[in-house]
Design an enzyme around this catalytic site. Structure first.
Site, PDB file in Angstrom:
ATOM      1  N   ARG A   4     -26.237 -14.789  62.140  1.00 12.69           N
ATOM      2  CA  ARG A   4     -25.089 -14.827  61.232  1.00 12.69           C
ATOM      3  C   ARG A   4     -25.178 -16.008  60.272  1.00 12.69           C
ATOM      4  O   ARG A   4     -25.661 -17.071  60.648  1.00 12.69           O
ATOM      5  CB  ARG A   4     -23.773 -14.955  62.007  1.00 12.69           C
ATOM      6  CG  ARG A   4     -23.581 -13.914  63.074  1.00 12.69           C
ATOM      7  CD  ARG A   4     -22.273 -14.155  63.821  1.00 12.69           C
ATOM      8  NE  ARG A   4     -22.160 -13.283  64.978  1.00 12.69           N
ATOM      9  CZ  ARG A   4     -22.522 -13.633  66.214  1.00 12.69           C
ATOM     10  NH1 ARG A   4     -23.001 -14.832  66.458  1.00 12.69           N
ATOM     11  NH2 ARG A   4     -22.391 -12.783  67.207  1.00 12.69           N
TER      12      ARG A   4
ATOM     13  N   SER B  70     -29.521 -20.857  69.891  1.00 16.66           N
ATOM     14  CA  SER B  70     -29.129 -20.824  71.301  1.00 16.66           C
ATOM     15  C   SER B  70     -30.276 -20.494  72.259  1.00 16.66           C
ATOM     16  O   SER B  70     -30.295 -19.445  72.903  1.00 16.66           O
ATOM     17  CB  SER B  70     -27.980 -19.834  71.460  1.00 16.66           C
ATOM     18  OG  SER B  70     -26.975 -20.168  70.541  1.00 16.66           O
TER      19      SER B  70
ATOM     20  N   ASP C 241     -24.962 -22.468  70.887  1.00 23.70           N
ATOM     21  CA  ASP C 241     -23.667 -21.816  70.705  1.00 23.70           C
ATOM     22  C   ASP C 241     -22.577 -22.359  71.638  1.00 23.70           C
ATOM     23  O   ASP C 241     -21.405 -22.380  71.271  1.00 23.70           O
ATOM     24  CB  ASP C 241     -23.765 -20.277  70.809  1.00 23.70           C
ATOM     25  CG  ASP C 241     -24.519 -19.806  72.031  1.00 23.70           C
ATOM     26  OD1 ASP C 241     -24.971 -20.657  72.821  1.00 23.70           O
ATOM     27  OD2 ASP C 241     -24.674 -18.587  72.192  1.00 23.70           O
TER      28      ASP C 241
HETATM   29  P1  ADP Z   1     -25.494 -13.556  71.104  1.00 24.88           P
HETATM   30  O1  ADP Z   1     -25.552 -13.794  72.575  1.00 24.88           O
HETATM   31  O2  ADP Z   1     -26.613 -12.750  70.592  1.00 24.88           O
HETATM   32  O3  ADP Z   1     -25.178 -14.781  70.321  1.00 24.88           O
HETATM   33  P2  ADP Z   1     -22.929 -12.348  71.510  1.00 24.88           P
HETATM   34  O4  ADP Z   1     -22.387 -13.559  72.153  1.00 24.88           O
HETATM   35  O5  ADP Z   1     -22.082 -11.637  70.519  1.00 24.88           O
HETATM   36  O6  ADP Z   1     -24.293 -12.577  70.802  1.00 24.88           O
HETATM   37  O7  ADP Z   1     -23.282 -11.371  72.673  1.00 24.88           O
HETATM   38  C1  ADP Z   1     -23.945 -10.169  72.427  1.00 24.88           C
HETATM   39  C2  ADP Z   1     -24.235  -9.585  73.774  1.00 24.88           C
HETATM   40  O8  ADP Z   1     -23.028  -9.297  74.452  1.00 24.88           O
HETATM   41  C3  ADP Z   1     -24.978  -8.265  73.708  1.00 24.88           C
HETATM   42  O9  ADP Z   1     -26.362  -8.484  73.736  1.00 24.88           O
HETATM   43  C4  ADP Z   1     -24.523  -7.580  74.965  1.00 24.88           C
HETATM   44  O10 ADP Z   1     -25.345  -7.967  76.039  1.00 24.88           O
HETATM   45  C5  ADP Z   1     -23.156  -8.128  75.216  1.00 24.88           C
HETATM   46  N1  ADP Z   1     -22.131  -7.174  74.790  1.00 24.88           N
HETATM   47  C6  ADP Z   1     -21.949  -6.627  73.564  1.00 24.88           C
HETATM   48  N2  ADP Z   1     -20.921  -5.785  73.559  1.00 24.88           N
HETATM   49  C7  ADP Z   1     -20.432  -5.788  74.825  1.00 24.88           C
HETATM   50  C8  ADP Z   1     -19.360  -5.115  75.471  1.00 24.88           C
HETATM   51  N3  ADP Z   1     -18.590  -4.227  74.831  1.00 24.88           N
HETATM   52  N4  ADP Z   1     -19.163  -5.386  76.765  1.00 24.88           N
HETATM   53  C9  ADP Z   1     -19.938  -6.273  77.428  1.00 24.88           C
HETATM   54  N5  ADP Z   1     -20.961  -6.918  76.881  1.00 24.88           N
HETATM   55  C10 ADP Z   1     -21.207  -6.688  75.598  1.00 24.88           C
HETATM   56 MG    MG Z   2     -24.157 -16.530  70.311  1.00 27.30          MG
END
Ligand code: ADP
Ligand code: MG
Length: 470
Positions: free
Chosen positions: A99, A161, A215
């Site tokens: 992002r 992260s 993060d």
């Molecule tokens: P990142 O970890 O890539 O920074 P996020 O914190 O947004 O991004 O987490 C994304 C992760 O969260 C996805 O890879 C998936 O494992 C999990 N995730 C996404 N949508 C859901 C959901 N509806 N319920 C549970 N886990 C989810």
């Molecule tokens: Mg993240």
């Protein structure tokens, strides 16, 4: 009195004639499997204590090199003051998404912020590091153009992260990739230098990376902007990690830690690795072990593999495969789809658990997607029970992690900022954490859990503001 006994009767009824009863009688094999995922209070307290000890090993100069929970310094020694002013950018590379954020800060308020998300392809995750950083720089250039940033030099905070050993606020060496990334030529290198070079090579963006952080740190800082007593930042997204506010006098890896003028230092625990030396063996099941062996990083990130969004769905898939192999679930159906790794997304768990009690609308849709056409309510109740068990163990271990940090800080109260896909989208995750913390702590209500409002971006921009002129 009458109300209390009615309630008790109802809960006994639920226990003996509800889903668990149906499961013991109809699917004893599934019930036995789920039992292995249960963790009692005593065990949870032991885990929390073990983690506190590992945090201390990470902090101490003598034991840090061998420590499993690295407790890296972040070089962030101030929380936001509310006096930050100006335009700042943030980049957030977390795992699944990437992002860009532009933030305009005025006195104690975020005037305006613009966010753009990009997906990271499997190809970029596994390809050479230069491709990854060129892609990020390209997205950043496009974003700057869209936002008409012009020639002003904008300070940028980079939320990255992955386990990073920082040697300064804008110097961080990647120790090892996690969460499915394997880009060559990055481990052991300064990630800020790699990204800054990619940006400078283009020549069309005037951005200077002034800070790198992960993060969980960004989430803590961002939450502290509105909740000054925030002391912990915790992410359960693709991976799991947490940071907390430590006394500088205990951050032994900092040169001059005994005489530092600043009393605090945010510590990036990298606690996703907890268990890599066997300290979680008593709660790991055969399914966790299979998942680990089949992962791109066997033997590492043990806690993460029991807790985070990248893995929970895959654990459920392994359990289902086992029950299907035994011929006890889905009337012996064994569709090819279920053989595909990662096909059972963690969001399916959220969807299944979002169905009201005894309703299986989402469960049916998920199963259909996986090539399993069934209307058998018992099958679906069993699937839901498995999902509940996996989510509960994840939340229990997350709660142990929070308690471990609370004990290390020895604070009577504080705010805990949480973020990540699982915390945000799972229908009960946050409640489960609160419920488990009240099992572990006498005064659990003194520790407030707050879901962060885009912590990964705003926090990085706030840190960029603090270090823009340093
Ligand atoms: P990142 O970890 O890539 O920074 P996020 O914190 O947004 O991004 O987490 C994304 C992760 O969260 C996805 O890879 C998936 O494992 C999990 N995730 C996404 N949508 C859901 C959901 N509806 N319920 C549970 N886990 C989810
Ligand atoms: Mg993240």
């Amino acid at each position: 009195m009458i109300r209390k006994s009615t309630r008790m009767l109802r809960s006994y009824f639920h226990l003996f004639f509800g889903p668990a009863f149906r499961l013991t009688s109809r699917f004893p094999e599934a019930f036995e499997i789920c039992k292995e995922f249960r963790i009692g209070r005593e065990k949870m307290l032991q885990i929390a204590n073990a983690l506190t000890k590992e945090i201390q090993l990470g902090l101490a100069r003598e034991t840090h090199p061998q420590a499993i929970v690295k407790c890296f310094l972040t070089y962030i020694q101030d929380l936001p003051t509310g006096r930050e002013r100006g335009k700042f950018m943030a980049l957030d590379l977390g795992g699944t998404n990437f992002r860009c954020l532009l933030v305009n800060l005025t006195d104690g308020a975020v005037m305006q912020s613009t966010l753009k998300s990009f997906a990271i392809s499997e190809e970029l995750m596994q390809g050479p590091g230069t491709d990854l950083f060129d892609f990020i720089a390209e997205c950043l250039a496009g974003f700057c153009k869209e936002q008409n940033i012009g020639n002003d030099r904008i300070p940028l905070g980079f939320t990255f992260s992955f386990p990073l050993q920082q040697i300064g606020i804008n110097k961080g060496i990647l120790r090892r990739w996690t969460k499915g990334f394997r880009c060559e030529g990055v481990e052991g290198k300064d990630v800020v230098e790699l990204l800054q070079s990619a940006i400078d090579r283009r020549g069309d963006v005037n951005v200077k990376i002034v800070a790198i952080l992960n993060d969980s740190t960004s989430t803590l800082v961002s939450c502290a902007y509105s909740h000054p007593d925030c002391r912990i930042g915790l992410i359960v997204g693709t991976g799991v990690n947490a940071c907390y506010v430590e006394q500088t006098s205990k951050a032994e890896m900092l040169d001059g830690y005994e005489s530092s003028q600043k009393p605090i230092m945010i510590i990036n625990t990298e606690l996703g690795a907890f268990g890599d030396n066997g300290s979680l063996d008593s709660v790991r099941t055969v399914y966790d072990k299979t998942l680990d062996i089949e992962s791109v990083n066997p033997g590492s990130q043990t806690l993460e593999k029991c807790v985070s969004g990248m893995y929970l769905g895959e654990v459920v898939r392994h359990i289902l495969l086992d029950l299907m192999r035994m011929g006890v679930l889905f009337r012996g159906m064994r569709p090819d789809e279920m053989q595909t790794k990662w096909i059972f997304r963690t969001r399916f768990i959220s969807e299944i658990e979002s169905d009201p009690p005894e309703v299986f609308h989402n469960a049916r849709v998920v199963l259909y997607h996986l090539g399993i056409k069934t209307d058998d309510l018992n099958d679906m109740a069993c699937l839901r029970y498995i999902c509940d068990s996996i989510s509960l163990r994840s939340a229990q271990l997350t709660s142990c992690a929070i308690v471990a940090m609370i004990n290390q800080m020895n604070v009577e109260s504080c705010t805990v900022a949480i973020d990540g896909g699982l915390c945000r989208y799972h229908p009960h995750y946050r409640n489960l954490i609160e419920q488990q913390m009240s099992i572990l702590l006498k005064n659990a209500s003194a520790y407030k859990i707050v879901l962060s409002e885009d912590g990964s971006g705003l926090g990085a921009a706030l840190v960029a503001a603090a270090f823009a002129n340093k």
